[in-house]
Scaffold this motif. Sequence first.
Motif, PDB file in Angstrom:
ATOM      1  N   PRO A 459       0.838  -1.207   0.000  1.00 49.09           N
ATOM      2  CA  PRO A 459       0.000   0.000   0.000  1.00 49.09           C
ATOM      3  C   PRO A 459       0.870   1.253   0.000  1.00 49.09           C
ATOM      4  CG  PRO A 459      -0.722  -1.575   1.675  1.00 49.09           C
ATOM      5  CD  PRO A 459       0.591  -2.067   1.181  1.00 49.09           C
ATOM      6  N   THR A 460       0.596   2.157  -0.930  1.00 45.51           N
ATOM      7  CA  THR A 460       1.427   3.349  -1.093  1.00 45.51           C
ATOM      8  C   THR A 460       0.542   4.571  -1.305  1.00 45.51           C
ATOM      9  OG1 THR A 460       3.155   2.011  -2.144  1.00 45.51           O
ATOM     10  CG2 THR A 460       3.271   4.408  -2.453  1.00 45.51           C
ATOM     11  N   PRO A 461       0.748   5.671  -0.529  1.00 48.13           N
ATOM     12  CA  PRO A 461      -0.002   6.913  -0.774  1.00 48.13           C
ATOM     13  C   PRO A 461       0.396   7.500  -2.130  1.00 48.13           C
ATOM     14  CG  PRO A 461       1.016   6.910   1.412  1.00 48.13           C
ATOM     15  CD  PRO A 461       1.622   5.775   0.667  1.00 48.13           C
ATOM     16  N   LEU A 462      -0.517   7.529  -3.073  1.00 51.88           N
ATOM     17  CA  LEU A 462      -0.196   7.967  -4.425  1.00 51.88           C
ATOM     18  C   LEU A 462       0.099   9.461  -4.475  1.00 51.88           C
ATOM     19  CD1 LEU A 462       0.088   6.771  -7.210  1.00 51.88           C
ATOM     20  CD2 LEU A 462      -2.320   7.281  -7.641  1.00 51.88           C
ATOM     21  N   ALA A 463      -0.588  10.250  -3.635  1.00 49.60           N
ATOM     22  CA  ALA A 463      -0.385  11.703  -3.667  1.00 49.60           C
ATOM     23  C   ALA A 463       1.056  12.059  -3.316  1.00 49.60           C
ATOM     24  CB  ALA A 463      -1.349  12.377  -2.693  1.00 49.60           C
ATOM     25  N   GLY A 464       1.609  11.395  -2.299  1.00 44.97           N
ATOM     26  CA  GLY A 464       2.989  11.685  -1.912  1.00 44.97           C
ATOM     27  C   GLY A 464       3.967  11.345  -3.011  1.00 44.97           C
ATOM     28  N   LEU A 465       3.739  10.208  -3.695  1.00 46.21           N
ATOM     29  CA  LEU A 465       4.631   9.813  -4.784  1.00 46.21           C
ATOM     30  C   LEU A 465       4.615  10.836  -5.909  1.00 46.21           C
ATOM     31  CD1 LEU A 465       6.454   7.643  -6.087  1.00 46.21           C
ATOM     32  CD2 LEU A 465       4.388   6.581  -6.999  1.00 46.21           C
ATOM     33  N   VAL A 466       3.400  11.318  -6.269  1.00 42.14           N
ATOM     34  CA  VAL A 466       3.289  12.301  -7.345  1.00 42.14           C
ATOM     35  C   VAL A 466       3.994  13.602  -6.959  1.00 42.14           C
ATOM     36  CG1 VAL A 466       1.669  13.753  -8.626  1.00 42.14           C
ATOM     37  CG2 VAL A 466       1.170  11.317  -8.272  1.00 42.14           C
ATOM     38  N   ARG A 467       3.775  14.070  -5.708  1.00 43.33           N
ATOM     39  CA  ARG A 467       4.413  15.326  -5.287  1.00 43.33           C
ATOM     40  C   ARG A 467       5.936  15.215  -5.340  1.00 43.33           C
ATOM     41  NH1 ARG A 467       0.323  15.226  -1.072  1.00 43.33           N
ATOM     42  NH2 ARG A 467      -1.338  16.762  -1.522  1.00 43.33           N
ATOM     43  N   GLU A 468       6.486  14.080  -4.891  1.00 43.82           N
ATOM     44  CA  GLU A 468       7.945  13.920  -4.885  1.00 43.82           C
ATOM     45  C   GLU A 468       8.510  13.978  -6.306  1.00 43.82           C
ATOM     46  OE1 GLU A 468       8.919  10.330  -2.913  1.00 43.82           O
ATOM     47  OE2 GLU A 468       8.210  10.974  -0.942  1.00 43.82           O
ATOM     48  N   VAL A 469       7.867  13.288  -7.244  1.00 42.56           N
ATOM     49  CA  VAL A 469       8.374  13.284  -8.618  1.00 42.56           C
ATOM     50  C   VAL A 469       8.241  14.671  -9.238  1.00 42.56           C
ATOM     51  CG1 VAL A 469       8.110  12.284 -10.913  1.00 42.56           C
ATOM     52  CG2 VAL A 469       7.845  10.832  -8.890  1.00 42.56           C
ATOM     53  N   LEU A 485       1.343  21.708 -12.932  1.00 41.96           N
ATOM     54  CA  LEU A 485       0.024  21.711 -12.296  1.00 41.96           C
ATOM     55  C   LEU A 485      -0.258  20.331 -11.722  1.00 41.96           C
ATOM     56  CD1 LEU A 485      -1.900  23.516 -15.178  1.00 41.96           C
ATOM     57  CD2 LEU A 485      -0.889  24.577 -13.142  1.00 41.96           C
ATOM     58  N   VAL A 486      -0.821  20.273 -10.525  1.00 48.20           N
ATOM     59  CA  VAL A 486      -1.132  19.002  -9.872  1.00 48.20           C
ATOM     60  C   VAL A 486      -2.574  19.039  -9.378  1.00 48.20           C
ATOM     61  CG1 VAL A 486      -0.553  17.387  -8.033  1.00 48.20           C
ATOM     62  CG2 VAL A 486       1.255  18.715  -9.129  1.00 48.20           C
ATOM     63  N   SER A 487      -3.331  17.995  -9.711  1.00 45.36           N
ATOM     64  CA  SER A 487      -4.706  17.845  -9.227  1.00 45.36           C
ATOM     65  C   SER A 487      -4.841  16.437  -8.672  1.00 45.36           C
ATOM     66  CB  SER A 487      -5.706  18.071 -10.371  1.00 45.36           C
ATOM     67  OG  SER A 487      -7.029  17.855  -9.909  1.00 45.36           O
ATOM     68  N   LEU A 488      -4.921  16.328  -7.326  1.00 42.29           N
ATOM     69  CA  LEU A 488      -4.903  15.027  -6.665  1.00 42.29           C
ATOM     70  C   LEU A 488      -6.290  14.654  -6.157  1.00 42.29           C
ATOM     71  CD1 LEU A 488      -1.596  15.458  -4.621  1.00 42.29           C
ATOM     72  CD2 LEU A 488      -1.909  14.374  -6.845  1.00 42.29           C
ATOM     73  N   SER A 489      -6.592  13.371  -6.235  1.00 42.38           N
ATOM     74  CA  SER A 489      -7.874  12.861  -5.760  1.00 42.38           C
ATOM     75  C   SER A 489      -7.996  13.049  -4.247  1.00 42.38           C
ATOM     76  CB  SER A 489      -7.992  11.377  -6.127  1.00 42.38           C
ATOM     77  OG  SER A 489      -9.101  10.793  -5.472  1.00 42.38           O
ATOM     78  N   VAL A 505       8.063   4.950 -13.676  1.00 40.22           N
ATOM     79  CA  VAL A 505       7.029   5.252 -14.673  1.00 40.22           C
ATOM     80  C   VAL A 505       6.703   6.739 -14.673  1.00 40.22           C
ATOM     81  CG1 VAL A 505       4.623   4.848 -15.332  1.00 40.22           C
ATOM     82  CG2 VAL A 505       6.039   2.940 -14.538  1.00 40.22           C
ATOM     83  N   MET A 506       6.479   7.314 -13.475  1.00 36.83           N
ATOM     84  CA  MET A 506       6.127   8.725 -13.381  1.00 36.83           C
ATOM     85  C   MET A 506       7.264   9.611 -13.897  1.00 36.83           C
ATOM     86  SD  MET A 506       3.083   8.760 -12.334  1.00 36.83           S
ATOM     87  CE  MET A 506       3.024  10.536 -12.107  1.00 36.83           C
ATOM     88  N   ARG A 507       8.491   9.246 -13.573  1.00 33.18           N
ATOM     89  CA  ARG A 507       9.629  10.053 -14.033  1.00 33.18           C
ATOM     90  C   ARG A 507       9.725  10.043 -15.556  1.00 33.18           C
ATOM     91  NH1 ARG A 507      13.452  11.595 -10.230  1.00 33.18           N
ATOM     92  NH2 ARG A 507      12.981  10.885  -8.109  1.00 33.18           N
ATOM     93  N   ASN A 508       9.531   8.882 -16.173  1.00 33.57           N
ATOM     94  CA  ASN A 508       9.573   8.813 -17.631  1.00 33.57           C
ATOM     95  C   ASN A 508       8.501   9.700 -18.252  1.00 33.57           C
ATOM     96  OD1 ASN A 508      11.685   7.137 -18.592  1.00 33.57           O
ATOM     97  ND2 ASN A 508      10.643   5.338 -17.773  1.00 33.57           N
TER      98      ASN A 508
END
Length: 623
Positions: A459-469, A485-489, A505-508
């Motif tokens: 289980p991984t918090p997706l919002a934190g991963l997106v913000r870090e990348v 721009l970031v729009s998180l659920s 994947v996100m970095r690519n």
Amino acid sequence: MHIGLHLRLRFGLRRHCWPIERPVMPDNLENRPVTAADLESTKRLLNAVTTVAGLLHSNVGPTELFEPLLADLLALSGSEYGYIAEVLYDVAGDPYLQTRAITDITWDDSTRRLFDEHVVHGEGLQFRNLDSLFGWGLREGGRVVVANDVATDARCVGRPAGHPALTSFLGIPIMAGKELVGQIGVANRSAGYDDDILAYLEPFVVAVGNLISGHRAHRTRQLAELTLRERTSEMNAFLANLQIGTLFVDDDMRILFANQTFCRMFGYKMPPEELAGLPTSMIRAQAERAVSDGEAFGRSIATNYKDNLERVGELIRMADGRLLGRDYATVRLMGGRKAHLWAYSDLTQRAQHDEDGRLTLQHERELRAATEEQNQRLSDIDEMRAHFMATVSHELRTPLTAIAGFAELLLDDQPSSPQQQREFVEIISRNSQRMLEMVESLLLMARLEGGGLGIEIRPTPLAGLVREVMATFAPEAAKKHVELLVSLSDSLAPAMIDPGRMDEVMRNLISNAVKFTPEGGWVSVTTRRWGDCWEIEVADNGIGVPAADIDRLFDRFYRGSNIRPGQHPGSGLGLAIARSIVELHGGSISATSGTLGAVFTVRLSDQSQAAGSADSSTGIGDR
């Protein structure tokens, strides 16, 4: 060896693919100056890899191909003895080594005769004893073998009496995807063998693996061409002695082949081989005299040329009363050239010749089908090999040229200041990093194709991963005045993913979006929760993707047709890596594009079961 150019390797005896850490540059270059020995070591390695790259396109035998590389290998590793061998398999499916280059270690007349017979004048030595140091390297699909005390190593058995003393040994498997294709062995390095020498030799080993694969493809092509020549020779002999008049003419109306029966039927006095190369206009008059209606005969020939339609059983009445049957067909030759085939049978004794005619047409059709199939196979092999070699050669040549050039400047000319020295070393570091990333991508491609890449779902918090990348790419975006721009659920449900792999994947995707968006543009990342599924959308208002490229966008080495060469450097591997990782998670990735910008969408389900290995059709690409 210089730490900035050194590839750190962590390996195990059972590993097929070796993880490589990124190079680390010293924090203070003024306190840790680059030594001439460091640069010379790096230069030797680069020269050796460049030598291998140059041999990829050569057309020489195994000895000329691999002997120079063995000398480089001994020099690079500081070893006394060594060999480069290809892995082959006997009829029982057991592996053995066929040496392509080996140090002369003969110690008496018997071993000298053996060496001369099999190495100097033959195909090389064969090592079949798996209960030996090199044999251990063939087990379980390929192992790294390190023995720094050969005399006491239990794996070293079966060495003949009189064999020169071995103090240490290193065997390195050579992989092509998941296939073990060869082995490099070196011995008697004074300092023994360790992780550092393995890491140092890694680019050389990868290059030699490409060379062995290319050599195998060349051998396959030669065998196919030999088979085709033999079948063609058999066909020519068959047609020459056939009791059916046979005439081959090319599309320029020149005779390719005529047999004796054809000459006899139409009254030509010259031997049939003398007709080859002549224009059909030189034999038309005699043919029209031999038939009862020369004008109709000429019109029918012209119709055959024009329509190119297969015709069977046309009747030709000869001037002397004989009745001939004529069959016509077009044939595709090697290189795509078209030829016209006429087959004449004497129907005066039709019963006798019916079977010959049937067999001739059947044989001709089989030959045509086999020739076209073989040509297509050879064309596909050439196209795949040329595309792979061109891509890899280009991506390695550019950083190699920069590294070698600035290394020579540091060796030959003293920099005017420590700052200039730092600038030179930073250039070498950047290009080393670029070359390392290419090697890492190729190794990751091998792991994906070989099923050696696993994932760890948690289980991984997706919002934190997106913000870090996104934070990682903020400086690069700021330089181009690109708005992120970031729009998180709002959903608090964690995503069931491998965070490290999904980070790749996100970095690519975000790296591509920033790279291909012009100044003043924007890049957005949106996450959505749909039932038990997560959706991640990366969009931009950049150059977009042509509609014709969408289907191939995730193929390895494929780059969009709207990317000008040299404008946006890249290996063409990132998007295929992203697709492979997403599919390992049981998810999907897709791309859409309009007149401006592109949208990449990743879909992941909490209920999906991650696949155990990457599909063999996936490669590794960026847009």
